[in-house]
Scaffold this motif. Structure first.
Motif, PDB file in Angstrom:
ATOM      1  N   GLU A  90      42.095  44.750  47.345  1.00 32.48           N
ATOM      2  CA  GLU A  90      41.216  44.824  45.946  1.00 32.48           C
ATOM      3  C   GLU A  90      42.002  44.959  44.900  1.00 32.48           C
ATOM      4  O   GLU A  90      43.179  45.284  44.907  1.00 32.48           O
ATOM      5  CB  GLU A  90      40.220  45.984  46.135  1.00 32.48           C
ATOM      6  N   ASN A  91      41.472  44.651  43.707  1.00 37.68           N
ATOM      7  CA  ASN A  91      42.010  45.040  42.319  1.00 37.68           C
ATOM      8  C   ASN A  91      43.222  44.128  42.125  1.00 37.68           C
ATOM      9  O   ASN A  91      44.204  44.382  41.212  1.00 37.68           O
ATOM     10  CB  ASN A  91      42.163  46.466  42.141  1.00 37.68           C
ATOM     11  N   PHE A  92      43.278  42.985  42.419  1.00 38.69           N
ATOM     12  CA  PHE A  92      44.315  42.059  42.565  1.00 38.69           C
ATOM     13  C   PHE A  92      44.472  41.444  40.927  1.00 38.69           C
ATOM     14  O   PHE A  92      45.339  41.284  40.258  1.00 38.69           O
ATOM     15  CB  PHE A  92      44.434  40.680  43.492  1.00 38.69           C
ATOM     16  N   ASP A  93      43.358  41.692  40.414  1.00 41.93           N
ATOM     17  CA  ASP A  93      43.185  41.220  39.015  1.00 41.93           C
ATOM     18  C   ASP A  93      43.346  42.309  38.118  1.00 41.93           C
ATOM     19  O   ASP A  93      43.689  41.887  36.664  1.00 41.93           O
ATOM     20  CB  ASP A  93      41.627  40.650  38.708  1.00 41.93           C
ATOM     21  N   LYS A  94      43.552  43.254  38.333  1.00 41.40           N
ATOM     22  CA  LYS A  94      43.962  44.337  37.651  1.00 41.40           C
ATOM     23  C   LYS A  94      45.362  44.838  37.858  1.00 41.40           C
ATOM     24  O   LYS A  94      45.868  45.765  37.086  1.00 41.40           O
ATOM     25  CB  LYS A  94      43.141  45.690  37.840  1.00 41.40           C
ATOM     26  N   GLY A  95      45.998  44.342  38.759  1.00 45.65           N
ATOM     27  CA  GLY A  95      47.472  44.898  39.257  1.00 45.65           C
ATOM     28  C   GLY A  95      47.499  46.239  39.593  1.00 45.65           C
ATOM     29  O   GLY A  95      46.497  46.920  40.286  1.00 45.65           O
ATOM     30  N   CYS A  96      48.500  47.053  39.608  1.00 48.42           N
ATOM     31  CA  CYS A  96      48.860  48.315  39.867  1.00 48.42           C
ATOM     32  C   CYS A  96      48.728  49.456  38.971  1.00 48.42           C
ATOM     33  O   CYS A  96      49.307  49.024  37.722  1.00 48.42           O
ATOM     34  CB  CYS A  96      50.237  48.333  40.638  1.00 48.42           C
ATOM     35  N   PRO A  97      48.015  50.360  39.197  1.00 48.30           N
ATOM     36  CA  PRO A  97      47.578  51.424  37.920  1.00 48.30           C
ATOM     37  C   PRO A  97      49.121  51.749  37.418  1.00 48.30           C
ATOM     38  O   PRO A  97      49.404  51.819  36.214  1.00 48.30           O
ATOM     39  CB  PRO A  97      46.940  52.518  38.538  1.00 48.30           C
ATOM     40  N   LEU A 160      52.039  42.293  42.932  1.00 51.07           N
ATOM     41  CA  LEU A 160      50.874  42.578  42.186  1.00 51.07           C
ATOM     42  C   LEU A 160      50.794  42.167  40.843  1.00 51.07           C
ATOM     43  O   LEU A 160      49.774  41.715  40.368  1.00 51.07           O
ATOM     44  CB  LEU A 160      50.682  44.106  42.150  1.00 51.07           C
ATOM     45  N   LEU A 161      51.887  42.076  40.143  1.00 49.73           N
ATOM     46  CA  LEU A 161      52.105  41.669  38.660  1.00 49.73           C
ATOM     47  C   LEU A 161      51.761  39.901  38.748  1.00 49.73           C
ATOM     48  O   LEU A 161      50.691  39.545  38.093  1.00 49.73           O
ATOM     49  CB  LEU A 161      53.239  41.862  38.217  1.00 49.73           C
ATOM     50  N   LEU A 162      52.263  39.317  39.735  1.00 52.12           N
ATOM     51  CA  LEU A 162      51.846  37.960  39.739  1.00 52.12           C
ATOM     52  C   LEU A 162      50.369  37.825  40.241  1.00 52.12           C
ATOM     53  O   LEU A 162      49.810  36.721  39.583  1.00 52.12           O
ATOM     54  CB  LEU A 162      52.630  37.305  40.678  1.00 52.12           C
ATOM     55  N   SER A 163      49.780  38.559  41.145  1.00 52.86           N
ATOM     56  CA  SER A 163      48.337  38.413  41.375  1.00 52.86           C
ATOM     57  C   SER A 163      47.814  38.981  40.127  1.00 52.86           C
ATOM     58  O   SER A 163      46.563  38.304  39.975  1.00 52.86           O
ATOM     59  CB  SER A 163      48.150  39.333  42.710  1.00 52.86           C
ATOM     60  N   LYS A 164      48.103  39.680  39.375  1.00 55.67           N
ATOM     61  CA  LYS A 164      47.133  40.031  38.237  1.00 55.67           C
ATOM     62  C   LYS A 164      47.046  38.929  37.313  1.00 55.67           C
ATOM     63  O   LYS A 164      45.981  38.444  36.679  1.00 55.67           O
ATOM     64  CB  LYS A 164      48.000  41.183  37.449  1.00 55.67           C
ATOM     65  N   LEU A 165      48.377  38.213  37.217  1.00 54.57           N
ATOM     66  CA  LEU A 165      48.427  36.955  36.373  1.00 54.57           C
ATOM     67  C   LEU A 165      47.490  35.904  36.810  1.00 54.57           C
ATOM     68  O   LEU A 165      46.826  35.243  36.136  1.00 54.57           O
ATOM     69  CB  LEU A 165      49.797  36.459  36.115  1.00 54.57           C
ATOM     70  N   SER A 166      47.355  35.850  38.213  1.00 59.12           N
ATOM     71  CA  SER A 166      46.668  34.556  38.579  1.00 59.12           C
ATOM     72  C   SER A 166      45.256  34.910  38.956  1.00 59.12           C
ATOM     73  O   SER A 166      44.517  34.053  39.492  1.00 59.12           O
ATOM     74  CB  SER A 166      47.288  33.991  39.725  1.00 59.12           C
TER      75      SER A 166
END
Length: 185
Positions: A90-97, A160-166
């Motif tokens: 979950e939360n791949f669009d938000k990255g890591c808090p 997580l950063l790359l997944s947030k980007l995509s």
């Protein structure tokens, strides 16, 4: 029943995680919490104190809770750790808090930097202990446990950063699979 302080922490956590620290105004948090400024300032002297409390009381404990089960495992803790990392869904669009705050705030304030560093150090210690045990049990070759713990953190955060980007889990899943391939030969 949830206290006002806990409610403020939960709302501010979600706002900072979703919108970032700089883009989140205290008025938005107060509005969502249905609280006057005095209620906020009774518990936190500033927005800075609020984010430090979020790091220390929400982000770090929540992330460490994922790894608490490793202490109870009798067998291969490295495989268990990798399974935990693979199970994120979950939360791949938000990255890591934590990663988001590191990117945004690590150069802003020394007190915030210290809280962020303490949380990362907690991760590092857990991962280092897992690697040391894996070496002791001959599950992996004798490598630097400290360096490998940093590789694990970097892989998690980078994925997580790359997944947030995509806005997809693809990059994170590939990074964790590659980490597993490297560590488990």
């Amino acid at each position: 029943m949830k206290t006002l302080r806990d409610n403020l922490l939960d709302i501010a956590y979600e706002e900072f995680y979703t919108n970032g620290y700089s883009a989140t105004g205290l008025n938005k948090i107060l509005e969502k919490a249905n609280v006057a400024k005095g209620g906020l300032y009774h518990h936190f002297n500033s927005k800075k104190d609020l984010v430090i409390a979020i790091i220390n009381e929400r982000i770090c404990p929540n992330s460490l809770k994922k790894y608490a089960s490793l202490d109870e495992i009798e067998g291969n803790k490295l495989n268990a750790l990798l399974d935990i990392l693979e199970s994120r869904n979950e939360n791949f669009d938000k990255g890591c808090p934590l990663g988001n705050l590191i990117l945004e705030l690590s150069n802003i304030d020394d007190d915030i930097l210290k809280a962020l560093q303490n949380c990362i150090n907690s991760w590092q210690k857990i991962f280092e202990n897992v690697i040391l045990e894996a070496i002791k049990n001959k599950e992996i070759k004798d490598i630097s446990a400290y360096d490998t713990s940093l590789l694990i953190i970097s892989t998690i955060q980078g994925g997580l950063l790359l997944s947030k980007l995509s806005k997809s889990d693809i990059e994170y899943k590939k990074c964790i699979k590659m980490l597993k391939d490297i560590l488990i030969k």
